[in-house]
Design an enzyme around this catalytic site. Structure first.
Site, mmCIF file in Angstrom:
data_model
loop_
_atom_site.group_PDB
_atom_site.id
_atom_site.type_symbol
_atom_site.label_atom_id
_atom_site.label_comp_id
_atom_site.label_asym_id
_atom_site.label_seq_id
_atom_site.Cartn_x
_atom_site.Cartn_y
_atom_site.Cartn_z
ATOM 1 N N LYS A 161 26.738 -1.454 74.522
ATOM 2 C CA LYS A 161 28.000 -1.216 75.248
ATOM 3 C C LYS A 161 28.753 -0.978 74.236
ATOM 4 O O LYS A 161 28.908 -0.614 72.943
ATOM 5 C CB LYS A 161 28.506 -2.524 75.664
ATOM 6 C CG LYS A 161 29.065 -3.639 74.759
ATOM 7 C CD LYS A 161 29.724 -4.842 75.368
ATOM 8 C CE LYS A 161 30.128 -5.901 74.283
ATOM 9 N NZ LYS A 161 31.371 -5.536 73.795
ATOM 10 N N HIS A 191 24.128 -8.654 76.124
ATOM 11 C CA HIS A 191 23.539 -10.105 75.399
ATOM 12 C C HIS A 191 23.847 -11.211 76.368
ATOM 13 O O HIS A 191 23.164 -12.066 76.441
ATOM 14 C CB HIS A 191 23.708 -10.203 73.923
ATOM 15 C CG HIS A 191 25.148 -10.597 73.810
ATOM 16 N ND1 HIS A 191 26.084 -9.751 73.625
ATOM 17 C CD2 HIS A 191 25.844 -11.960 73.560
ATOM 18 C CE1 HIS A 191 27.298 -10.318 73.348
ATOM 19 N NE2 HIS A 191 27.046 -11.680 73.150
ATOM 20 N N LYS A 195 20.897 -14.800 78.356
ATOM 21 C CA LYS A 195 21.110 -16.196 78.130
ATOM 22 C C LYS A 195 20.442 -16.938 79.275
ATOM 23 O O LYS A 195 20.235 -16.491 80.543
ATOM 24 C CB LYS A 195 22.709 -16.642 78.189
ATOM 25 C CG LYS A 195 23.482 -16.383 77.248
ATOM 26 C CD LYS A 195 25.053 -16.742 77.324
ATOM 27 C CE LYS A 195 25.895 -16.373 75.958
ATOM 28 N NZ LYS A 195 25.504 -17.254 74.818
ATOM 29 N N GLU A 229 37.684 -16.487 74.164
ATOM 30 C CA GLU A 229 37.238 -16.518 72.687
ATOM 31 C C GLU A 229 38.266 -16.699 71.691
ATOM 32 O O GLU A 229 39.428 -16.618 71.847
ATOM 33 C CB GLU A 229 37.051 -14.753 72.212
ATOM 34 C CG GLU A 229 35.732 -14.369 72.936
ATOM 35 C CD GLU A 229 35.487 -12.968 72.628
ATOM 36 O OE1 GLU A 229 34.354 -12.797 71.965
ATOM 37 O OE2 GLU A 229 36.060 -11.965 73.037
ATOM 38 N N ASP A 248 36.058 -3.849 77.048
ATOM 39 C CA ASP A 248 35.050 -4.542 76.411
ATOM 40 C C ASP A 248 34.180 -5.556 77.057
ATOM 41 O O ASP A 248 33.016 -5.855 76.563
ATOM 42 C CB ASP A 248 35.836 -4.905 75.009
ATOM 43 C CG ASP A 248 34.722 -5.459 73.911
ATOM 44 O OD1 ASP A 248 33.658 -5.035 73.767
ATOM 45 O OD2 ASP A 248 34.891 -6.603 73.343
ATOM 46 N N HIS A 253 30.608 -7.464 80.753
ATOM 47 C CA HIS A 253 29.957 -8.717 80.743
ATOM 48 C C HIS A 253 30.577 -9.255 82.027
ATOM 49 O O HIS A 253 29.457 -9.921 82.836
ATOM 50 C CB HIS A 253 30.594 -9.784 79.644
ATOM 51 C CG HIS A 253 30.205 -9.112 78.305
ATOM 52 N ND1 HIS A 253 28.747 -8.871 77.829
ATOM 53 C CD2 HIS A 253 30.830 -9.101 77.143
ATOM 54 C CE1 HIS A 253 28.851 -8.334 76.800
ATOM 55 N NE2 HIS A 253 30.010 -8.676 76.043
ATOM 56 N N LYS A 339 41.152 -12.713 73.418
ATOM 57 C CA LYS A 339 41.012 -13.175 71.766
ATOM 58 C C LYS A 339 41.976 -14.123 71.393
ATOM 59 O O LYS A 339 43.167 -14.311 72.217
ATOM 60 C CB LYS A 339 41.241 -11.709 71.100
ATOM 61 C CG LYS A 339 40.208 -10.728 71.305
ATOM 62 C CD LYS A 339 38.725 -10.939 70.716
ATOM 63 C CE LYS A 339 37.807 -9.768 71.091
ATOM 64 N NZ LYS A 339 36.564 -9.950 70.512
#
Length: 488
Positions: A161, A191, A195, A229, A248, A253, A339
């Site tokens: 990505k 990724h 999971k 995060e 992002d 995601h 973030k």
């Protein structure tokens, strides 16, 4: 989709891949150091790599190490980030399979030579797997080089990505890739989707008659997909200033998780049928309304090295979206990521509707009310699923209290066979299983639905590092509230 079975360690994850030569572009970079090289060694030690394989690292000549230098780099990476230490016969075999071939657009001979030597060492006609762990600006030149040199023959391609930054750039990137690789050989990797908990969404829904009949608008009031995060941008200003949290995290995601949560039952777990149902969700996604979006920027972001002092890049985003189909009509999906927040979590929460008749006294649980009628899927490795509900407290009065039923992977299964996200997806790419990878039409549809927001983003709102983002996020989700396991 690779389905675990009993038997040998390798057999627990389906058939072994054919013999391979794996080429890592960006092999000296951070992603390869933290994830790819340690992950490949774990696959090798678990007996999940092909019987015969070689791994060729590649990077521009200016930063290219020797074969021995690359092996030392891999040893340091596995020692720092791997689950298994680089020692013993397993490491020696893995290290012997490593080599390096520099590549620049106008100087490809070192890479061609390294791949040729690796293929001779493997013998026969091994399949090639190319992993583009490089900045997006380099995708086009690398793909063009693979086509021009013939390396793309008998090969598959893993693309990191972001898959474009808007509809036009995604279409251009897909066009470039499809000029060399047909879609059946392209693996756009996320990724998160590797999971165990992603597969467990499918198992939870479709293997249990307890849940599937109520997985719809008649019983579910709202869905939250929450990926905060704790870390800040960690010195990645050059990447982050041109991307932001929405590009992002949300497109790559959280929308992908939404696809699995909201999809219709496929006829089988075959990759094409699974992806068909996920793409139908994306086709039903209502274009994003900027009025239903909160963008935030943590205090101090503009002081980070490399950040524009007047930057409007969001480090936080929360949004309300709708899937306009029969199953989910009128049900809001709340997505949040950012973030420098209080905790790092990966959580999907399904809020169930309250009973029509309220015959019990209201339950008080602080300023925000009780936490019940929820199914919580926690993606933190190795993952948990919790059902939250009300029960009668002991005593003569009909007094209700909150309760929880919990399934924990770590407490329920031996996690010896568990694979991390990258490990699982690299293995799937080697066997050609595209179930957990993003399709070209799906990613273009997501950018199309995102266009109203990209064209007219609301201004960023400041928030304190260590908080949960701007205060407006609570108004966005009202009358519901955000759920995180440690926030009661």
């Amino acid at each position: 989709m690779t389905v675990p079975n009993s038997g040998s360690e390798a057999g627990r994850h389906g058939p072994l891949p054919d013999d391979h030569v794996i080429v890592l572009f960006g092999a000296t970079g951070d992603l390869a150091r933290r994830k790819l090289l340690p992950g490949l060694f774990h696959l090798a030690k678990a007996g999940l790599l092909p019987a015969r394989y070689r791994i060729v690292g590649s990077a521009p000549a200016a930063v290219a190490p020797s074969d021995e230098g690359f092996r030392a780099h891999a040893r340091d990476a596995v020692a720092e980030f791997g689950r298994s230490k680089p020692e013993g016969p397993a490491w020696q075999k893995f290290e012997d399979a490593l080599s390096f071939g520099a590549a620049d657009p106008d100087a490809t001979e070192p890479l061609l030579t390294a791949v040729e030597r690796a293929e001779r060492s493997v013998g026969g006609s091994p399949r090639r797997l190319f992993h583009l762990a490089v900045p997006p600006a380099a995708f086009t030149s690398v793909v063009d080089m693979l086509g021009a040199t013939g390396l793309a023959d008998n090969a598959r391609l893993i693309v990191e990505k972001p898959f474009g930054t808007d509809l036009r750039s995604a279409q251009a990137l897909n066009s470039t890739i499809h000029a060399v690789f047909d879609e059946s050989r392209v693996f756009r990797i996320d990724h998160f989707l590797g999971k165990e908990s992603v597969d467990n969404i499918l198992a939870l829904r479709f293997a249990n008659g307890l849940f599937e009949p109520v997985w719809n608008r008649d019983h579910i009031s709202h869905v939250q997909i929450d990926v905060p995060e704790k870390i800040a941008i960690e010195g990645r200003a050059k990447f982050f200033e041109g991307t932001g949290t929405f590009r992002d995290m949300i497109v790559t995601h959280l929308f992908q998780l939404l696809g699995f949560v909201a999809m219709e039952p496929p006829a089988t777990l075959a990759a094409q049928l699974l992806r068909d149902e996920k793409e139908k969700v994306f086709q039903s996604l209502r274009p994003l309304d900027p009025a239903h979006v909160v963008r935030g920027q943590y205090d101090g972001y503009r002081d980070e090295p490399g950040v524009d002092p007047r930057s409007d890049t969001e480090t936080f985003v929360a949004l309300r979206v709708y899937v306009d189909n029969w199953r989910w009509s009128g049900v809001p999906f709340y997505l949040r990521s950012g973030k420098a927040l209080e905790q790092g979590r990966h959580v999907v929460t399904l809020g169930f509707r309250e009973p029509v008749l309220r015959m019990f006294p209201a339950v008080s649980s602080g300023a925000h009310g009780p936490r019940n009628n929820e199914l919580v899927i926690d993606f933190d490795d190795p993952g948990r699923i919790a059902a939250r509900f009300l029960v009668k407290e002991p005593g003569p009065d009909m007094r209700l209290g909150e309760a929880e039923m919990l399934f924990s992977y770590a407490e329920s299964f031996n996690t010896r066979y568990a694979l991390e996200g990258y490990e699982r997806l690299i293995l799937d790419a080697m066997v050609g299983d595209q179930a957990l990878f993003t399709r070209s039409d799906g990613i273009e549809r997501l950018w199309e639905a995102s266009t109203p927001l990209l064209d007219n983003p609301p201004p960023v709102q400041p928030y304190a590092p260590g908080s949960w983002g701007p205060e407006r996020v609570h108004r966005l989700i009202a009358p519901h509230r955000w759920f995180l396991p440690d926030k009661r």
